[in-house]
Design a protein around this motif. Structure first.
Motif, PDB file in Angstrom:
ATOM      1  N   ASN A   5      11.443   3.638 -10.816  1.00  0.00           N
ATOM      2  CA  ASN A   5      10.253   4.619 -10.779  1.00  0.00           C
ATOM      3  C   ASN A   5       9.506   4.225 -12.067  1.00  0.00           C
ATOM      4  OD1 ASN A   5      10.700   5.997  -8.457  1.00  0.00           O
ATOM      5  ND2 ASN A   5      12.074   7.714  -9.461  1.00  0.00           N
ATOM      6  N   LYS A   8       7.418   1.267 -11.475  1.00  0.00           N
ATOM      7  CA  LYS A   8       6.311   1.642 -10.588  1.00  0.00           C
ATOM      8  C   LYS A   8       5.194   2.296 -11.114  1.00  0.00           C
ATOM      9  CE  LYS A   8       5.144   4.411  -6.283  1.00  0.00           C
ATOM     10  NZ  LYS A   8       5.661   5.096  -5.379  1.00  0.00           N
ATOM     11  N   MET A   9       5.603   3.360 -11.949  1.00  0.00           N
ATOM     12  CA  MET A   9       4.419   3.919 -12.837  1.00  0.00           C
ATOM     13  C   MET A   9       3.763   3.047 -13.718  1.00  0.00           C
ATOM     14  SD  MET A   9       6.033   7.885 -13.184  1.00  0.00           S
ATOM     15  CE  MET A   9       7.281   7.167 -14.663  1.00  0.00           C
ATOM     16  N   ASN A  11       3.347  -0.030 -13.553  1.00  0.00           N
ATOM     17  CA  ASN A  11       2.277  -1.023 -12.839  1.00  0.00           C
ATOM     18  C   ASN A  11       1.128  -0.365 -12.466  1.00  0.00           C
ATOM     19  OD1 ASN A  11       3.819  -3.047 -13.153  1.00  0.00           O
ATOM     20  ND2 ASN A  11       4.991  -3.016 -11.481  1.00  0.00           N
ATOM     21  N   GLN A  12       1.029   0.932 -12.133  1.00  0.00           N
ATOM     22  CA  GLN A  12       0.067   1.682 -11.696  1.00  0.00           C
ATOM     23  C   GLN A  12      -0.997   1.940 -12.938  1.00  0.00           C
ATOM     24  OE1 GLN A  12       2.025   5.187  -9.961  1.00  0.00           O
ATOM     25  NE2 GLN A  12       1.854   4.334  -7.962  1.00  0.00           N
ATOM     26  N   ILE A  13      -0.217   2.223 -14.128  1.00  0.00           N
ATOM     27  CA  ILE A  13      -0.920   2.115 -15.166  1.00  0.00           C
ATOM     28  C   ILE A  13      -1.766   1.033 -15.438  1.00  0.00           C
ATOM     29  CG2 ILE A  13      -0.749   2.554 -17.681  1.00  0.00           C
ATOM     30  CD1 ILE A  13       1.546   4.621 -16.936  1.00  0.00           C
ATOM     31  N   GLN A  15      -2.654  -1.415 -13.543  1.00  0.00           N
ATOM     32  CA  GLN A  15      -3.249  -1.796 -12.328  1.00  0.00           C
ATOM     33  C   GLN A  15      -4.940  -0.648 -12.747  1.00  0.00           C
ATOM     34  OE1 GLN A  15      -3.427  -3.747  -9.804  1.00  0.00           O
ATOM     35  NE2 GLN A  15      -5.406  -3.342  -9.422  1.00  0.00           N
ATOM     36  N   TYR A  16      -4.496   0.564 -13.336  1.00  0.00           N
ATOM     37  CA  TYR A  16      -5.690   1.209 -13.661  1.00  0.00           C
ATOM     38  C   TYR A  16      -6.470   0.625 -14.662  1.00  0.00           C
ATOM     39  CZ  TYR A  16      -8.610   5.160 -15.527  1.00  0.00           C
ATOM     40  OH  TYR A  16      -9.677   5.785 -16.019  1.00  0.00           O
ATOM     41  N   HIS A  59       3.451  -5.392 -14.610  1.00  0.00           N
ATOM     42  CA  HIS A  59       2.034  -5.874 -14.820  1.00  0.00           C
ATOM     43  C   HIS A  59       1.867  -6.657 -15.889  1.00  0.00           C
ATOM     44  CE1 HIS A  59      -2.449  -5.693 -14.726  1.00  0.00           C
ATOM     45  NE2 HIS A  59      -2.473  -5.347 -13.491  1.00  0.00           N
TER      46      HIS A  59
END
Length: 73
Positions: A5, A8-9, A11-13, A15-16, A59
């Motif tokens: 988790n 995942k979080m 990598n979302q950051i 990506q943003y 990322h």
């Protein structure tokens, strides 16, 4: 929280912040987000995982942010 988790979080950051054209500012944005919104334990767990798994699962901006000493505090 599981390391999956956290990855995942994170990598979302990453990506943003990848929409930022200035790489240094993007890394700073990721680092600031982790500092402001993640607990020290979450940051440590992700950093420890990255140290043991130096691949590209995280990322690139997250890896760069974690490499900076301030991200580990």
């Amino acid at each position: 929280m599981s390391v999956e988790n956290l990855i995942k979080m994170a990598n979302q950051i990453g990506q943003y912040f990848s929409t930022e054209s200035d790489h240094k500012l993007a890394v700073h944005g990721v680092r600031q987000h982790l500092q402001n919104f993640w607990t020290p334990a979450m940051r440590r767990e992700l950093k420890d995982w990255q140290d043991q798994n130096p691949g590209d699962e995280l990322h690139a901006l997250v890896r760069a942010a974690l490499a900076e000493p301030a991200a580990q505090a």
